[in-house]
Design an enzyme around this catalytic site. Sequence first.
Site, mmCIF file in Angstrom:
data_model
loop_
_atom_site.group_PDB
_atom_site.id
_atom_site.type_symbol
_atom_site.label_atom_id
_atom_site.label_comp_id
_atom_site.label_asym_id
_atom_site.label_seq_id
_atom_site.Cartn_x
_atom_site.Cartn_y
_atom_site.Cartn_z
ATOM 1 N N GLU A 40 -30.694 8.979 -11.654
ATOM 2 C CA GLU A 40 -30.352 8.544 -13.010
ATOM 3 C C GLU A 40 -31.607 8.113 -13.778
ATOM 4 O O GLU A 40 -32.411 7.334 -13.253
ATOM 5 C CB GLU A 40 -29.369 7.359 -12.936
ATOM 6 C CG GLU A 40 -28.008 7.754 -12.371
ATOM 7 C CD GLU A 40 -27.424 6.713 -11.438
ATOM 8 O OE1 GLU A 40 -28.166 5.837 -10.939
ATOM 9 O OE2 GLU A 40 -26.197 6.784 -11.185
ATOM 10 N N ASP A 46 -27.362 -1.391 -4.115
ATOM 11 C CA ASP A 46 -25.968 -1.821 -4.248
ATOM 12 C C ASP A 46 -25.053 -0.651 -4.633
ATOM 13 O O ASP A 46 -23.894 -0.596 -4.238
ATOM 14 C CB ASP A 46 -25.830 -2.888 -5.331
ATOM 15 C CG ASP A 46 -26.889 -3.960 -5.228
ATOM 16 O OD1 ASP A 46 -26.532 -5.100 -4.935
ATOM 17 O OD2 ASP A 46 -28.084 -3.663 -5.429
ATOM 18 N N HIS A 91 -26.003 -6.707 -7.796
ATOM 19 C CA HIS A 91 -27.238 -6.013 -8.190
ATOM 20 C C HIS A 91 -28.462 -6.524 -7.449
ATOM 21 O O HIS A 91 -29.578 -6.196 -7.819
ATOM 22 C CB HIS A 91 -27.485 -6.167 -9.700
ATOM 23 C CG HIS A 91 -26.394 -5.579 -10.536
ATOM 24 N ND1 HIS A 91 -25.181 -6.180 -10.674
ATOM 25 C CD2 HIS A 91 -26.321 -4.427 -11.228
ATOM 26 C CE1 HIS A 91 -24.411 -5.423 -11.450
ATOM 27 N NE2 HIS A 91 -25.082 -4.359 -11.797
#
Lengths: 342, 336
Positions: free
Chosen positions: B29, B79, B123
């Site tokens: 990403e 995560d 996170h």
Amino acid sequence: MPPDLWQLYSLMFKCRRFEEAVAKLWHDGLISGEMHLGTGEEAIVAGVVSLLQEGDALALDHRGTAALLVRGVDPVLLVRELLGYPEGLCGGRGGHMHLFSQPHLAVSSGIVGASGPAATGFGLAAQYQNPGAVAVAFFGEGAMNQGMLLESLNLAAVWQLPVIFVCKNDGWAITSTDGSMTAGDLNERARGLGVPVIEIDGRDVSDVWQAAQTALERARSGQGPTFLHARCVHFEAHFLGFQLLRMVRHPLREMPRVAVPLTHAILKKDGEPFRIRLAGLRKVLAAVWRTVRDPRRGLAHDPLWRTRRLLRADLSRLQAMENDLTREVDHIIASALVGVPS
Amino acid sequence: MKKMSFTQAVDDALAQAMAKDPQIIVFGEDIPLLRRELLVRFGPQRVRGTPISESAFVGAAVTAAMAGLRPVVELYMVDFLGVCLDALLNHAAKVEAFSGGKWSVPLVVRAPCGGGYGDGGQHEQSLWGWLAHIPGLTVVVPATPADAGGLFLTALQHEGPVVFLEHKLLSESWLEFLGSGGRQTVQYNVPEAGARGEVPQIWKPLPLGQAIERRPGGDVMIVSAAVGVHRALEAAESLEQQGISAGVLDLRSVSPLDTTALRAAAQNTGRLCVVDEDYEGFGLSGEVAAVVLEAGIPVQFSRVCTQSTIPYARHLEDQVLPNRERIVAAVQNMMS
């Protein structure tokens, strides 16, 4: 019945002032990590959430603070949570991406797409034990590439669950524009999974409110889920301090930091031929350029500005309301900051 | 000797390898922006952005690797492996065994991990013990720029799947992207020696499963990885002032685990303290104890780990993650 624009505008205005105040806390360093604001999506939040009733559930993404404000969660508790105070909504343990309020059946998650299954489960519980109640999922269009959300659309459709899937489409998934990362058409995806679609202008609070009304009626009467596709703009992009926006807003400060290593990299001796390197450079520049010239960050795309235009006929009432709300938010922030033993 | 930041070192080792091996491709990403320097050197065919679809792109990386590519697939945070664990747990990790050793998955999963900057418990996890639990996965957790670059090269050359974890507190660029966002108003307790340090002129692979003694010590050996190593070094300084000689062993990889070094440390000092930012129960610290006990070495044992979901509030987070004070207290307790 048409929506009460004054009421919706007051909710949107309060959300905007509230999130601007949160931004200040973040800039002042009172919030340590990431902060995703929803400034620009207020019409969607106000239009949908103002229609929820007791017993309805809300599944939020990482950008859910304003929705909880509209839902009626104590704003002082919200601010204290964002500040990490033990007196916060979740004892300072959740933070803005992990806000929970059991009395409001409201949950949030920082995992992209997770609001889909969450709302589906609330929808199942409503169908089973509280017919007439609904569940709403909020997510961005980037989440529509996440399997769990697409699986949820299908499950909600086959079980005819009372779920409203609200896609807040600002055209950006973090640093990517949707055309480059999302194939096909989102409405067709939802329809293909058996979920009816209402496409709306997410900057127009009346439009959102009317569509939400329709979707909620369908859900409350046992006719299953709806996909509300609302286009909007996020003025602060993905999160506060977003690198691309900083480059655009403070080019002199930010560009050398990016440009110098980039130039080194493009001139390094080993690697692909220059033609291919240029194609790479074009991609980087295109992302910056898209940010610079994103036309939607203009005033005309601001849902508040658009609603305000319609209310300007009664300017004194409008200004009085705005002043009251500004004072109210100032008071919320002040109460959250004081009154807490350090 | 030149100096580099942690993530710079990884990117530099990756670039060195990419220049030699055209089969290495990078995707994940926002990679065109996050790895823009690789993009302008190696082009958009080899450095690609993906949709927010971890199940698809991590799953695809597994078979791309089986077909002859050497993919480096990046996640925003370890995560988020929760979304696509199947690709690692049931596929990448098992192909070699299922194929009778005839087919392997030369894949590197690169992911930031760890806490200390106030991003909340979804996170900031470490999860290296959880991943190392799965047979077939190699899990690398470096603590310095030099180790990060060298071990990344090793990971690229490894014939099986490797999870390469970059602690965000050591990574200037991740901390800037996810934490400060350009602000001067926030402070993070960054261990300087881990965030920036000397690196070799040309990267050479470092051996997997070989711990390194960062500090010798006769009374107790503190065993750790990533940021924990630096917290342990701080604690060892404090302990020295109290007359306690504490050594620090940096594991560098959780799987394979350097059992020889652990047994030697237990033998030499008779006391082990494991500092693990990952969760306490059923994880790395318990594994270290098992290694020593199975070898029949009598040892005093303690551990300083993360025991609960990591709280969002910075002052609570600082208590939950292993810190100098907790390490000092644990060691003092063993000595008394």
